[in-house]
Enzyme design. Sequence first.
Site, short mmCIF file in Angstrom:
data_model
loop_
_atom_site.label_atom_id
_atom_site.label_comp_id
_atom_site.label_asym_id
_atom_site.label_seq_id
_atom_site.Cartn_x
_atom_site.Cartn_y
_atom_site.Cartn_z
N SER A 39 0.82 -1.21 0.00
CA SER A 39 0.00 0.00 0.00
C SER A 39 0.86 1.26 0.00
O SER A 39 1.98 1.26 0.53
CB SER A 39 -0.89 -0.02 1.25
N GLN A 47 1.27 6.77 -7.15
CA GLN A 47 0.05 7.43 -6.70
C GLN A 47 0.26 8.94 -6.76
O GLN A 47 1.13 9.48 -6.09
CB GLN A 47 -0.28 7.02 -5.26
N TYR A 80 -7.19 15.01 1.20
CA TYR A 80 -6.32 15.83 0.36
C TYR A 80 -7.16 16.56 -0.69
O TYR A 80 -8.39 16.48 -0.67
CB TYR A 80 -5.22 14.95 -0.25
N ARG A 107 1.34 -1.52 7.11
CA ARG A 107 2.19 -1.81 8.26
C ARG A 107 2.81 -3.21 8.22
O ARG A 107 3.97 -3.37 8.62
CB ARG A 107 1.40 -1.60 9.55
#
Length: 797
Positions: free
Chosen positions: A439, A518, A600, A742
Site C-alpha cells: 500500500s 500514486q 487531500y 504496516r
Amino acid sequence: MAGAVAVRIAVIGGGPGGLYAAALLKRLGPAREITVWERDAPGDTFGFGVVLSDETLGGIEHADPVVHQALRNEFVRWDAIDIVHRGHTLTSRGHGFAALGRRRLLEILYERCASLGVRLRFRTEAPPAAELAASHDLVIAADGIHSLTRTAHAAHFGPRISAHRCRYIWLAADFAFDAFRFETAETEHGVMQLHGYPYADERSAEGPRSTVIVEMREEVWRAAGFESPDERRSAERSVERPSSERPACGRPVERSVEWSVERCAEIFAGALGGRPLRANAFSWTVFRTVVNDRWSHGNTVLIGDAAHTAHFSIGSGTKLAVEDALALAACIQESPGLSAALAAYESERRPVVESTQRAAAASLRWFEELAAYTDQPPRRFAFGLLTRSRRVTHANLRLRDPAFTRAVEDGFGCPPGTPPMFTPFRLRGLTLRNRVVVSPMDMYWAVDGVPGDFHLVHLGARALGGAGLVMTEMVCVSPEGRITPGCTGLYTREQGEGWRRITDFVHTASPGTAIGVQLGHSGRKGSTRLMWDGMDEPLAEGNWPLSAASPLPYRPGISQIPRQLDGRQLSEIREQFAAAARRARRSGFDLLELHCAHGYLLSGFLSPLTNRRTDAYGGPLEGRLRFPLEVFDAVRAEWPDELPMTVRISATDWAPGGTTMDEAVEIARAFTAHGADAIDVSTGQVVADERPEFGRSYQTPFADLIRNTLSVPVIAVGAISSWDDVNSLLLAGRADLCALARPHLHDPQWTLHAAAAQGYEGPAAPWPLPYRAGSRPPPSGRTDAPRPRLTLGLSPG
C-alpha cells in the site's frame, strides 16, 4: 476485604444476565442480601432459543457446576450450517453450536437463585436506580436494550444508540432444523432472509422447536405490505417502548402481526416444510446497537444489553450478558473495594465487547447489503456468508470443513495447491502475478521532492519481497501540493529521473513485480511537519500557502486557512496532474493511481464536510465530483491506454454529515464510467474530529459493497494483517486485490513468508535467487532431544 464487597445488592431486570449475576454473587457470598426485580411474570420472554458458545459454557462450568449441569441436560447440539440460495443447499460442517429455549434457561436460573436464597420479585417495578443506590451497596442494571437506568443517568453513561436498515421479527417453528439454516428469498418486493436454528428436541417437554428470524431491508418490508396501519403502531411500540413495557409472552398479538407471521411462513414454506410459524410478544422491529462511554456510575453498573448490544446474526446477546455476569462477580470477589471492582470489570470486558461489536457490525452490514450478493455463484455466496463477521476465515474453515473449502477454491479458480492470494489478476494490459499490494505509505524522506537511496532501498526491498504490485507513497504534483517538505514529487525532470532509477531496479531485480505511482495534491492538509515531528502540525517556519475546495482549515485554530480555488487555479492544477502523469509514463511506472481520499485536495472536493462551494464544483454530489473527474480525465489522456489507472477514495468520513455509503458507491460508479480500472477503497482522514470504527479489516466492508454493487474491481485496505485475511477476502468476493501497509513495514518479505507459511512454491511468489537459501526459517533451537515415552504418576498413599 475481598469477597465482602457489596453486601446489599439490587438487580434491575430478571433476564439471563441479571439472574446469573445474582446467583453467582450469592453463591460467592451467602451472607449477601440480593433482590432481583422483574416487572413481568416468570417465563415471560420476547425470544425463543438462545445459543451459547463452548467458551461461555466453560466459564459457567468453572463458576457454578450446578447451573452448567442443568444446561448440559437441556442443550441441543449440532455442527452444520445449511445455506440455501437460488435452489442450492450448501452445507458446511465442523462449527459446533449449543442452544436451548430462552424460557427454559430462565427457569434454570430462577431455580438456582431460589435455592441460594436470592429474592425474586416478579410483576414488580424496580424502584429507580438512584433510589436503590441510596439503600444498597451495589445496583446491577440488567434492564435491557431500553434500559431506564441508562436513560435516567445518560449524562454519565454517555449512551450512543444507532438504528440500522433492516426490519426483523423473532418467530418460532414447532420442529427442529437439522442445522443452522440461512435461506434467501428473492421476492417481487426485494430480498428477504431467514435465520433458523433448533433449540429443543424430542427430549423437551414442549417437543422439537426452532427459532426463526425473518429479516429484510426497511424498503422491502414496506413494499411487501408488512407495514399496515396496525402493524406500524405495533412496530413503533416494539421499537420505542422500554422492554419492561412490552406485552408479555402468551398475550394475544395484533391481528396484523398474525398476518405477518402467516405471510413469512408462506414465503419460506420450503424451509419450513409447509409448517406454520408462531410469534409471542415480539413484533417487527429494527436492531439498535448500544454503546456506552462508561458502564458504571457510583455504585450502579450496567450489564448485558443495557451496556452494549451486538447484532443477533452472530448469536451473542445472551452470551455477552452471561459473560458480563461472570466477570462482574469475579471482579467483585477479587477486588479490595467496589470502585476498584467496577473499574476492573469494565477494563476486562470492554475490549471483548468491542471486538464482538465489530464482528457483529460486519455481519449486520452483510445482511443489510444482501441484495448485492445474490448474483454470486452459490459457493462464493455461501463462503461470504460464513466469513461475513471476519471471525470465521479461510484457514479455520479449511480445518472445519476441508471439502467445502476446496470446492470454494475450485470455483475461484485456484489451481491445486495454490492459495487464492497467489492467483494472477489482470488490469488492462498488466497482469499481476498475485493479489498482494504494498500500500502507498508516506515516508517523508525526500529532499526537494526527489526520491533518493532511501526510496530505492525501501521500494526495492518490498519488490524483492514478492508482492504483485508495489505502490509509491503519494507523489505530489507541485511544490504547493506537498504534505511536508519531505514528500516526493513528479514536477521536475530530476524527480522523474529519480523515479526511473527505482522502476528500472524493480523491473530488473524482481521480474514480474509491477510498480505503481500514486499522484496527489495535499490541499488543505499541506505545509505540515514531518510525521515524527508532529503529525498535521504546521511548519514552525517556511510555510507555503494552501488551497482547497473551500476555505476551511483542517484543524480549526491550528491549521492554516486555505484559499478557495477559482477557475484559473483549478485549470492550473489540472495541468499539474497531467504533467505529472506524463513524467510518470516516462519514469517507467506500470500503473497510476489518482489519490482522491484522506482529505487531500481532490477528496476535499468530494466530501460535503469540506466542500461548501455554491458554484458548479459544489453542492450535490454531481457538482462535488466535477473537478476530481476533470482531473481524472486529464490524467487518463496522458496515461498509456494499455496501462491501468486506479482511484483511491474515502468511502466514509466517519463523521456526521459526511460521505454516505450510497454516495461512495456513486463516486466509484462515476470514476469507473470515466475509465478507472479499479477502485482503491479506503476511509476517513477527511476531518480531524472523525470517529473511525477501528478493528481488523475494518475498511473492507466498503470495498465489498462497491465491488458487489457495481461489479467493478476493487482494492481493499485497512488493517488487513494476515495472509488468512487476504485469502478470506478474495474467496468471498469482497476484493480483487488487498493492499497492506504496516505488515510490509514490519516485514519487507511479507508475501514470500506468507507463501512459505502456506507451503506454496509456485510462480506467483518466486524467491530471488540470492535469497533462495533463506526460503525456509532456520532452526531456532535443539530438536534432537529424546521424546518422552512414559508418564510416571505418584503411587497411591
